[in-house]
Design an enzyme around this catalytic site. Sequence first.
Site, PDB file in Angstrom:
ATOM      1  N   GLU A 222       0.810  -1.212   0.000  1.00  0.00           N
ATOM      2  CA  GLU A 222       0.000   0.000   0.000  1.00  0.00           C
ATOM      3  C   GLU A 222       0.849   1.271   0.000  1.00  0.00           C
ATOM      4  O   GLU A 222       0.386   2.343   0.386  1.00  0.00           O
ATOM      5  CB  GLU A 222      -0.939  -0.019   1.203  1.00  0.00           C
ATOM      6  CG  GLU A 222      -1.906  -1.192   1.183  1.00  0.00           C
ATOM      7  CD  GLU A 222      -2.613  -1.394   2.504  1.00  0.00           C
ATOM      8  OE1 GLU A 222      -3.580  -0.661   2.760  1.00  0.00           O
ATOM      9  OE2 GLU A 222      -2.200  -2.278   3.271  1.00  0.00           O
TER      10      GLU A 222
ATOM     11  N   SER B 139      -6.703  -2.210   2.484  1.00  0.00           N
ATOM     12  CA  SER B 139      -6.994  -1.806   1.104  1.00  0.00           C
ATOM     13  C   SER B 139      -7.583  -2.921   0.256  1.00  0.00           C
ATOM     14  O   SER B 139      -7.467  -2.914  -0.960  1.00  0.00           O
ATOM     15  CB  SER B 139      -5.732  -1.240   0.424  1.00  0.00           C
ATOM     16  OG  SER B 139      -5.353  -0.028   1.010  1.00  0.00           O
TER      17      SER B 139
ATOM     18  N   TYR C  86      -9.211   3.451  -4.794  1.00  0.00           N
ATOM     19  CA  TYR C  86      -8.262   4.550  -4.965  1.00  0.00           C
ATOM     20  C   TYR C  86      -8.237   5.155  -6.357  1.00  0.00           C
ATOM     21  O   TYR C  86      -7.414   6.019  -6.629  1.00  0.00           O
ATOM     22  CB  TYR C  86      -6.864   4.078  -4.552  1.00  0.00           C
ATOM     23  CG  TYR C  86      -6.838   3.653  -3.106  1.00  0.00           C
ATOM     24  CD1 TYR C  86      -7.042   4.581  -2.091  1.00  0.00           C
ATOM     25  CD2 TYR C  86      -6.663   2.319  -2.748  1.00  0.00           C
ATOM     26  CE1 TYR C  86      -7.056   4.200  -0.764  1.00  0.00           C
ATOM     27  CE2 TYR C  86      -6.673   1.925  -1.412  1.00  0.00           C
ATOM     28  CZ  TYR C  86      -6.871   2.879  -0.434  1.00  0.00           C
ATOM     29  OH  TYR C  86      -6.889   2.500   0.885  1.00  0.00           O
TER      30      TYR C  86
ATOM     31  N   ARG D 125     -11.098   4.220  11.707  1.00  0.00           N
ATOM     32  CA  ARG D 125     -12.230   3.999  10.807  1.00  0.00           C
ATOM     33  C   ARG D 125     -12.688   2.563  10.949  1.00  0.00           C
ATOM     34  O   ARG D 125     -11.876   1.641  10.866  1.00  0.00           O
ATOM     35  CB  ARG D 125     -11.846   4.265   9.350  1.00  0.00           C
ATOM     36  CG  ARG D 125     -13.069   4.336   8.411  1.00  0.00           C
ATOM     37  CD  ARG D 125     -12.690   4.261   6.960  1.00  0.00           C
ATOM     38  NE  ARG D 125     -12.381   2.892   6.563  1.00  0.00           N
ATOM     39  CZ  ARG D 125     -11.253   2.538   5.950  1.00  0.00           C
ATOM     40  NH1 ARG D 125     -10.320   3.438   5.684  1.00  0.00           N
ATOM     41  NH2 ARG D 125     -11.041   1.279   5.626  1.00  0.00           N
TER      42      ARG D 125
ATOM     43  N   ASP E  21     -15.197  -0.454   9.553  1.00  0.00           N
ATOM     44  CA  ASP E  21     -15.953  -0.906   8.391  1.00  0.00           C
ATOM     45  C   ASP E  21     -17.026  -1.888   8.847  1.00  0.00           C
ATOM     46  O   ASP E  21     -16.737  -2.822   9.611  1.00  0.00           O
ATOM     47  CB  ASP E  21     -15.024  -1.580   7.380  1.00  0.00           C
ATOM     48  CG  ASP E  21     -13.957  -0.625   6.850  1.00  0.00           C
ATOM     49  OD1 ASP E  21     -14.190   0.600   6.883  1.00  0.00           O
ATOM     50  OD2 ASP E  21     -12.890  -1.097   6.413  1.00  0.00           O
TER      51      ASP E  21
ATOM     52  N   GLU F 221     -13.959  -4.822  10.352  1.00  0.00           N
ATOM     53  CA  GLU F 221     -12.586  -4.544  10.761  1.00  0.00           C
ATOM     54  C   GLU F 221     -12.455  -3.084  11.121  1.00  0.00           C
ATOM     55  O   GLU F 221     -13.359  -2.279  10.872  1.00  0.00           O
ATOM     56  CB  GLU F 221     -11.595  -4.898   9.647  1.00  0.00           C
ATOM     57  CG  GLU F 221     -11.819  -4.122   8.355  1.00  0.00           C
ATOM     58  CD  GLU F 221     -10.895  -4.610   7.249  1.00  0.00           C
ATOM     59  OE1 GLU F 221      -9.885  -3.937   7.015  1.00  0.00           O
ATOM     60  OE2 GLU F 221     -11.211  -5.642   6.618  1.00  0.00           O
TER      61      GLU F 221
ATOM     62  N   ASN G 129      -9.480   0.295  11.267  1.00  0.00           N
ATOM     63  CA  ASN G 129      -8.213   0.805  10.738  1.00  0.00           C
ATOM     64  C   ASN G 129      -7.668   1.883  11.655  1.00  0.00           C
ATOM     65  O   ASN G 129      -8.366   2.861  11.933  1.00  0.00           O
ATOM     66  CB  ASN G 129      -8.421   1.392   9.345  1.00  0.00           C
ATOM     67  CG  ASN G 129      -8.936   0.372   8.352  1.00  0.00           C
ATOM     68  OD1 ASN G 129      -8.181  -0.250   7.639  1.00  0.00           O
ATOM     69  ND2 ASN G 129     -10.264   0.194   8.314  1.00  0.00           N
TER      70      ASN G 129
ATOM     71  N   GLY H 177      -7.033   5.705   5.339  1.00  0.00           N
ATOM     72  CA  GLY H 177      -6.565   6.423   4.167  1.00  0.00           C
ATOM     73  C   GLY H 177      -6.998   7.882   4.204  1.00  0.00           C
ATOM     74  O   GLY H 177      -8.072   8.215   4.700  1.00  0.00           O
TER      75      GLY H 177
END
Length: 315
Positions: A19, A155, A224, A263, A265, A278, A280, A284
């Site tokens: 990443e 990602s 992305y 963050r 999800d 999950e 983070n 990003g």
Amino acid sequence: MTIPSSPRVAVLAGGLSHERDVSLRSGRRVAEALRSVGVEVSIHDVDSDLVPALGDLRPDLVWPLLHGASGEDGSVRDVVQLLGLRLLGTGPRASRVAWSKPIAKTIVAGAGLATPEFVTLPQSLFRELGAGRVLDTVVARLGLPLVVKPSRGGSALGVNLVTSADDLPRAMVDCFSYSDTALIERAVVGTEVAVSVVDTGDGPVALPPVEIVTDGAYDYDARYNPGRVEYFTPARLDDAVATAVREAAVTAHRSLGLTRLSRTDLIVDGEGQPWFLEVNVAPGMTETSLLPQAAEGAGHNLGDLYRSLVLASLE
């Protein structure tokens, strides 16, 4: 500690994970936003020059915007603290916990969140027991569809939705190319949302949930590269469900011991039940990333929000 009127922030971006490109883009975007509100920023790659550079610079704060293993598994954060420098974001110990999807899922389940049933399979055990028999047992227990993903990673690299047992071996091979351990979980059909949490000094607050709608998989390319995904901020949820997903994100943030930003999800099923997937610790921050979209959807100027995170981390 006296908070400097013009703090110096060292942004870490790049590294050698899959990443890397995303991390570099995140670093540039955050640096631009902070400079727009008068914060002095330098950007550093994670290479042999990093330790002497930080030692010479002695920034007021280090903000790791590294995605993938070294950036999110706590190791670089350990080095920053060994240098006697302050971090923006989650420390090394909690990062290691959140980085492991099976461990994070177990902890948040203990805090009362729903998370899809799952198993983890190291590549070595998978081979020793015989791939065919193991996968037959997985399908018999968890059913179909399934999601196969690296137990550590981000990602959507190595992540596959499996709707047929015949496709499961290929998904495992793809997963093992990114991690030596696979997490296989029961797929939940519903609305995919991401909920970012920020803490500027008054405790963690959930930003508006972002709904993700895509033709096909929400994979690396879709995440992305603009055009493949449609985002709705706030997500098209009724008020009770929107409140539930925001509360779930804050619960995940608190139960995992995360700091300043994260963050989470989730998938919301047809009954309105949020399912934790999950979390983070280094979300990003690119132009298509979810935390900046949520922040702007809530009316925040990104430069002001990031500066508030910096100042809160220095208090």
